[in-house]
Write a protein that holds these residues in place. Sequence first.
Motif, PDB file in Angstrom:
ATOM      1  N   GLU A   1      20.208  14.704  66.553  1.00  0.00           N
ATOM      2  CA  GLU A   1      19.397  14.431  65.370  1.00  0.00           C
ATOM      3  C   GLU A   1      18.587  13.153  65.542  1.00  0.00           C
ATOM      4  O   GLU A   1      17.431  13.068  65.096  1.00  0.00           O
ATOM      5  N   ALA A   2      19.188  12.151  66.200  1.00  0.00           N
ATOM      6  CA  ALA A   2      18.469  10.895  66.425  1.00  0.00           C
ATOM      7  C   ALA A   2      17.282  11.113  67.371  1.00  0.00           C
ATOM      8  O   ALA A   2      16.222  10.506  67.192  1.00  0.00           O
ATOM      9  N   GLU A   3      17.447  11.980  68.369  1.00  0.00           N
ATOM     10  CA  GLU A   3      16.329  12.272  69.274  1.00  0.00           C
ATOM     11  C   GLU A   3      15.207  12.994  68.545  1.00  0.00           C
ATOM     12  O   GLU A   3      14.016  12.722  68.778  1.00  0.00           O
ATOM     13  N   GLN A   4      15.566  13.921  67.656  1.00  0.00           N
ATOM     14  CA  GLN A   4      14.530  14.594  66.868  1.00  0.00           C
ATOM     15  C   GLN A   4      13.803  13.604  65.950  1.00  0.00           C
ATOM     16  O   GLN A   4      12.579  13.661  65.803  1.00  0.00           O
ATOM     17  N   MET A   5      14.590  12.683  65.377  1.00  0.00           N
ATOM     18  CA  MET A   5      13.974  11.674  64.527  1.00  0.00           C
ATOM     19  C   MET A   5      13.049  10.764  65.333  1.00  0.00           C
ATOM     20  O   MET A   5      11.964  10.393  64.865  1.00  0.00           O
ATOM     21  N   ARG A   6      13.431  10.427  66.555  1.00  0.00           N
ATOM     22  CA  ARG A   6      12.576   9.589  67.386  1.00  0.00           C
ATOM     23  C   ARG A   6      11.275  10.325  67.733  1.00  0.00           C
ATOM     24  O   ARG A   6      10.194   9.728  67.743  1.00  0.00           O
ATOM     25  N   THR A   7      11.376  11.631  67.986  1.00  0.00           N
ATOM     26  CA  THR A   7      10.170  12.423  68.241  1.00  0.00           C
ATOM     27  C   THR A   7       9.241  12.394  67.040  1.00  0.00           C
ATOM     28  O   THR A   7       8.015  12.233  67.174  1.00  0.00           O
ATOM     29  N   LEU A   8       9.829  12.550  65.833  1.00  0.00           N
ATOM     30  CA  LEU A   8       9.025  12.511  64.616  1.00  0.00           C
ATOM     31  C   LEU A   8       8.343  11.156  64.452  1.00  0.00           C
ATOM     32  O   LEU A   8       7.153  11.075  64.124  1.00  0.00           O
ATOM     33  N   VAL A   9       9.092  10.076  64.703  1.00  0.00           N
ATOM     34  CA  VAL A   9       8.531   8.731  64.565  1.00  0.00           C
ATOM     35  C   VAL A   9       7.388   8.526  65.553  1.00  0.00           C
ATOM     36  O   VAL A   9       6.351   7.943  65.219  1.00  0.00           O
ATOM     37  N   GLU A  10       7.549   8.999  66.783  1.00  0.00           N
ATOM     38  CA  GLU A  10       6.481   8.855  67.776  1.00  0.00           C
ATOM     39  C   GLU A  10       5.232   9.634  67.368  1.00  0.00           C
ATOM     40  O   GLU A  10       4.104   9.162  67.544  1.00  0.00           O
ATOM     41  N   GLN A  11       5.432  10.818  66.808  1.00  0.00           N
ATOM     42  CA  GLN A  11       4.282  11.596  66.338  1.00  0.00           C
ATOM     43  C   GLN A  11       3.590  10.912  65.165  1.00  0.00           C
ATOM     44  O   GLN A  11       2.352  10.878  65.085  1.00  0.00           O
TER      45      GLN A  11
ATOM     46  N   ARG B   1      31.746  16.495  69.581  1.00  0.00           N
ATOM     47  CA  ARG B   1      30.706  17.304  68.947  1.00  0.00           C
ATOM     48  C   ARG B   1      29.945  16.490  67.897  1.00  0.00           C
ATOM     49  O   ARG B   1      28.728  16.595  67.776  1.00  0.00           O
ATOM     50  N   TRP B   2      30.712  15.657  67.148  1.00  0.00           N
ATOM     51  CA  TRP B   2      30.063  14.797  66.164  1.00  0.00           C
ATOM     52  C   TRP B   2      29.083  13.839  66.850  1.00  0.00           C
ATOM     53  O   TRP B   2      27.969  13.637  66.392  1.00  0.00           O
ATOM     54  N   SER B   3      29.528  13.269  67.924  1.00  0.00           N
ATOM     55  CA  SER B   3      28.672  12.324  68.657  1.00  0.00           C
ATOM     56  C   SER B   3      27.430  13.028  69.209  1.00  0.00           C
ATOM     57  O   SER B   3      26.322  12.484  69.178  1.00  0.00           O
ATOM     58  N   GLY B   4      27.632  14.259  69.716  1.00  0.00           N
ATOM     59  CA  GLY B   4      26.495  15.019  70.225  1.00  0.00           C
ATOM     60  C   GLY B   4      25.493  15.346  69.136  1.00  0.00           C
ATOM     61  O   GLY B   4      24.273  15.282  69.347  1.00  0.00           O
ATOM     62  N   ASN B   5      26.017  15.683  67.941  1.00  0.00           N
ATOM     63  CA  ASN B   5      25.119  15.969  66.816  1.00  0.00           C
ATOM     64  C   ASN B   5      24.324  14.727  66.413  1.00  0.00           C
ATOM     65  O   ASN B   5      23.123  14.812  66.095  1.00  0.00           O
TER      66      ASN B   5
ATOM     67  N   THR C   1      16.793   3.586  68.235  1.00  0.00           N
ATOM     68  CA  THR C   1      17.195   3.236  69.605  1.00  0.00           C
ATOM     69  C   THR C   1      18.663   2.813  69.643  1.00  0.00           C
ATOM     70  O   THR C   1      19.422   3.205  70.545  1.00  0.00           O
ATOM     71  N   VAL C   2      19.076   2.028  68.635  1.00  0.00           N
ATOM     72  CA  VAL C   2      20.483   1.597  68.560  1.00  0.00           C
ATOM     73  C   VAL C   2      21.395   2.801  68.360  1.00  0.00           C
ATOM     74  O   VAL C   2      22.457   2.923  69.005  1.00  0.00           O
ATOM     75  N   ILE C   3      21.026   3.698  67.462  1.00  0.00           N
ATOM     76  CA  ILE C   3      21.856   4.891  67.205  1.00  0.00           C
ATOM     77  C   ILE C   3      22.000   5.724  68.466  1.00  0.00           C
ATOM     78  O   ILE C   3      23.100   6.188  68.811  1.00  0.00           O
ATOM     79  N   LEU C   4      20.896   5.946  69.185  1.00  0.00           N
ATOM     80  CA  LEU C   4      20.944   6.736  70.413  1.00  0.00           C
ATOM     81  C   LEU C   4      21.811   6.061  71.477  1.00  0.00           C
ATOM     82  O   LEU C   4      22.601   6.735  72.170  1.00  0.00           O
ATOM     83  N   SER C   5      21.698   4.764  71.592  1.00  0.00           N
ATOM     84  CA  SER C   5      22.519   4.035  72.586  1.00  0.00           C
ATOM     85  C   SER C   5      23.994   4.159  72.260  1.00  0.00           C
ATOM     86  O   SER C   5      24.822   4.429  73.137  1.00  0.00           O
ATOM     87  N   ASN C   6      24.343   3.965  70.992  1.00  0.00           N
ATOM     88  CA  ASN C   6      25.755   4.078  70.590  1.00  0.00           C
ATOM     89  C   ASN C   6      26.277   5.503  70.767  1.00  0.00           C
ATOM     90  O   ASN C   6      27.431   5.718  71.166  1.00  0.00           O
ATOM     91  N   ALA C   7      25.424   6.492  70.456  1.00  0.00           N
ATOM     92  CA  ALA C   7      25.859   7.880  70.628  1.00  0.00           C
ATOM     93  C   ALA C   7      26.123   8.184  72.099  1.00  0.00           C
ATOM     94  O   ALA C   7      27.092   8.882  72.439  1.00  0.00           O
ATOM     95  N   GLU C   8      25.268   7.667  72.991  1.00  0.00           N
ATOM     96  CA  GLU C   8      25.472   7.885  74.427  1.00  0.00           C
ATOM     97  C   GLU C   8      26.746   7.193  74.915  1.00  0.00           C
ATOM     98  O   GLU C   8      27.474   7.731  75.757  1.00  0.00           O
ATOM     99  N   LEU C   9      27.015   5.996  74.374  1.00  0.00           N
ATOM    100  CA  LEU C   9      28.244   5.291  74.747  1.00  0.00           C
ATOM    101  C   LEU C   9      29.479   6.051  74.280  1.00  0.00           C
ATOM    102  O   LEU C   9      30.484   6.152  74.999  1.00  0.00           O
ATOM    103  N   LEU C  10      29.399   6.592  73.067  1.00  0.00           N
ATOM    104  CA  LEU C  10      30.531   7.367  72.554  1.00  0.00           C
ATOM    105  C   LEU C  10      30.776   8.612  73.394  1.00  0.00           C
ATOM    106  O   LEU C  10      31.928   8.989  73.665  1.00  0.00           O
ATOM    107  N   GLU C  11      29.699   9.285  73.815  1.00  0.00           N
ATOM    108  CA  GLU C  11      29.854  10.493  74.619  1.00  0.00           C
ATOM    109  C   GLU C  11      30.478  10.173  75.971  1.00  0.00           C
ATOM    110  O   GLU C  11      31.175  11.009  76.558  1.00  0.00           O
ATOM    111  N   GLY C  12      30.236   8.973  76.474  1.00  0.00           N
ATOM    112  CA  GLY C  12      30.817   8.588  77.764  1.00  0.00           C
ATOM    113  C   GLY C  12      32.198   7.978  77.656  1.00  0.00           C
ATOM    114  O   GLY C  12      32.790   7.560  78.671  1.00  0.00           O
TER     115      GLY C  12
END
Length: 405
Positions: free
Chosen positions: A230-240, A222-226, A202-213
Amino acid sequence: MIRKLRRQFVAVCMALVALVLAAVFGSAYHAVRQNIEDLSRQMLQQVLTADNGRGASPGMTIEIGGDQILLPYFTVNIWGDTAYITGGTYADLEDTDVLKNILSQCLAQGTAEGTVSDYHLRYLVQDNGLYRKLAFVDMSMEQAVLIRLVRSYLVIALAAMLALLAIAVAASHWVTRPVERAWKQQRQFLSDASHELKTPLTVILSNAELLEGAGLTDKPARWSGNIRLEAEQMRTLVEQMLTLARADNGVRPAAMEPVNLSDVATDCALAFEPVAFEAGKPLEDHIADEVAVTGDADRLRRLVSILLDNAVKYGAEGGAISLTLEKTERQARLTVANPGEPIPPEHLAHLFERFYRVDSSRGEKSGFGLGLSIADTIAKEHKGTLRAESDAVSTRFIFTMPLKK
């Protein structure tokens, strides 16, 4: 899983014990039967040779298990077409239809020894040239002894099986204790790791969104988007993983209530229509009306979504995906089918295992190999089944569950 493993252990033990007991008792029964038959033949031989052809004296016995058992018998001499009784313990047989039937059945066999099953008799024939002498002995006592023996064996076998069943059940708990401990530790680790990973993600995703803005230049953006992707895919895996951990720990759906599965399937079809259209794989649905079941609507919606998502990912380019819901006499049957390369039979049985993917036959696609395992878990929660079929025409996932009573 542990309970199933224990049941298998007990079943294997009892099957082996049953085979051993059957072999031991079968051999003992065969030996006793052979011994009784040999004693009967010896008696018949004695009857034929006793008293110089005048028949044996009454009271011929054989010893079985330490007991002297009297066997009724009689002897017959045949001169040409004439037959007469020469001795024995039977009365009122001379010149009767019964005697004629016994002799006709005996002589029709054409053997020196045998049985006349209709009258429960064992016979032995001695050819003396001018005449034939036949001895008959009653088999009823033989059969009674064997029946009593079988009953004794069955009682002993039943008692042994019950005792060994109790021992096998106790042993199954002892044998599977290390496996159960390891399984609990694995489930606990999976649950704890999934929970602990949620916060940093959650922290990684929040920071990535802040960087993109923050108006980064192209390359850092592009680095921030990557990072965010990847963090969103990891969150999906964790939820599964959390979903499967809850299922392993026995956490069931909060509410099992009447659900219109037709509405659930229709909602999923509408949601996936644009996704399938963009992928060039049109979605066709054939949904029966008012298919009522008892379950968790959200969980059933997730099951259908997983099957549709799987069909979109792995269906052949340009091939139509079909979603069918029908109602049988007692079950609701939902089928998701997509054309494509058939899945080899050796892989079908493993499709619902965690992290299992048939990349070699279906192409490298996104995903973690947990979707079908989650769908199978949901199917079992609703007392249903989920199975896969695949051939040159299509690959089909078929979900069935009981209708609402």
